[in-house]
Design a protein around this motif. Structure first.
Motif, PDB file in Angstrom:
ATOM      1  N   VAL A   1      -1.901   3.022   6.671  1.00 42.57           N
ATOM      2  CA  VAL A   1      -1.894   4.291   5.912  1.00 42.57           C
ATOM      3  C   VAL A   1      -1.925   5.473   6.877  1.00 42.57           C
ATOM      4  O   VAL A   1      -1.188   6.452   6.704  1.00 42.57           O
TER       5      VAL A   1
ATOM      6  N   ILE B   1       3.507   5.380  -0.893  1.00 43.67           N
ATOM      7  CA  ILE B   1       2.861   4.089  -0.656  1.00 43.67           C
ATOM      8  C   ILE B   1       2.636   3.425  -2.005  1.00 43.67           C
ATOM      9  O   ILE B   1       2.082   4.047  -2.922  1.00 43.67           O
TER      10      ILE B   1
ATOM     11  N   VAL C   1       0.578   0.240  -3.331  1.00 45.10           N
ATOM     12  CA  VAL C   1      -0.473  -0.595  -2.744  1.00 45.10           C
ATOM     13  C   VAL C   1      -1.067  -1.548  -3.766  1.00 45.10           C
ATOM     14  O   VAL C   1      -1.617  -1.121  -4.778  1.00 45.10           O
TER      15      VAL C   1
ATOM     16  N   LEU D   1      -6.201   6.717   2.050  1.00 47.00           N
ATOM     17  CA  LEU D   1      -5.187   7.140   1.065  1.00 47.00           C
ATOM     18  C   LEU D   1      -5.403   8.592   0.650  1.00 47.00           C
ATOM     19  O   LEU D   1      -4.434   9.324   0.394  1.00 47.00           O
TER      20      LEU D   1
ATOM     21  N   VAL E   1       1.114   8.053  -3.961  1.00 51.51           N
ATOM     22  CA  VAL E   1       0.408   6.761  -3.927  1.00 51.51           C
ATOM     23  C   VAL E   1       0.465   6.134  -5.321  1.00 51.51           C
ATOM     24  O   VAL E   1       0.042   6.757  -6.306  1.00 51.51           O
TER      25      VAL E   1
ATOM     26  N   GLU F   1      -0.865   2.691  -7.207  1.00 49.30           N
ATOM     27  CA  GLU F   1      -1.666   1.462  -7.152  1.00 49.30           C
ATOM     28  C   GLU F   1      -0.985   0.415  -8.035  1.00 49.30           C
ATOM     29  O   GLU F   1      -0.476   0.740  -9.120  1.00 49.30           O
TER      30      GLU F   1
ATOM     31  N   ALA G   1      -4.961   7.668  -6.261  1.00 47.90           N
ATOM     32  CA  ALA G   1      -3.582   7.275  -6.577  1.00 47.90           C
ATOM     33  C   ALA G   1      -2.994   8.268  -7.578  1.00 47.90           C
ATOM     34  O   ALA G   1      -3.711   8.830  -8.403  1.00 47.90           O
TER      35      ALA G   1
END
Ligand code: CA2
Length: 164
Positions: free
Chosen positions: A72, A82, A84, A100, A107, A109, A131
């Motif tokens: 990250v 990202i 994840v 994060l 982001v 999740e 996120a």
């Protein structure tokens, strides 16, 4: 060069898929919960979704929290989004949360299963607060949905759209 600058320079924006501990066991154990597809199958699915959305996918799987945190850090300024699935670290890793939180891109999740429908300890994600959103409970389809959501958010943010 920032992710937005790279995009303007003509390179495809990069989406980094991070996979946490034990995800390498997918397909071999607990198919009733996680299905029969392997992590390689899911990564290939995410890769196809990224290509359709004009993104380049990079992937890292690690059993080690420190590797994920370092990835990250390294993503800052070069990666647009990202996605994840941190496995069980989703429920415990404040280090990943903090990394994060310091990441400047999108982001998403991701979970194969729906943690809210499982044991109580899985119902809290320490990553959810940092996120943009979470995709959970859709099995392998989630890998497509998460990449597509990330791509849409990257596009909106690069266009400066409200809410992005
Ligand atoms: O549903 C998900 O994607 C999870 O992130 C999977 C994690 C779990 O700890 C989360 O609560 C939800 C588990 C990773 C995979 O673990 C396996 C263990 C044995 C066999 C196959 C996979």
């Amino acid at each position: 060069m920032s992710a937005a600058e790279k995009d303007r320079a003509g390179g495809a924006p990069v989406v980094l898929l991070l996979s946490g501990p034990n995800l390498g066991l997918l397909g071999a154990r607990q198919p009733e919960i996680y299905g029969t597809a392997t992590l390689a199958d899911h990564v290939a699915r995410a890769d196809r979704a990224a290509a359709r959305s004009g993104l380049e996918l990079k992937h890292l799987q690690s059993e080690h929290e420190a590797d994920l945190v370092a990835a990250v850090h390294d993503a800052r300024g070069t990666v647009a989004a990202i996605v994840v699935n941190a496995g069980a670290l989703s429920h415990s890793s404040w280090a990943l949360h903090d990394a994060l939180a310091a990441f400047d891109g999108i982001v998403v999740e991701l979970h194969l299963s729906n943690p809210d429908a499982r044991e109580p300890w899985r119902r809290r994600s320490v990553l959810a607060p940092v996120a943009d959103g979470t995709v959970a409970g859709f099995g392998g389809l989630g890998y497509e949905l998460a990449v597509e959501a990330a791509a849409r958010l990257v596009t909106d943010r690069n266009r400066g759209l409200p809410g992005a």
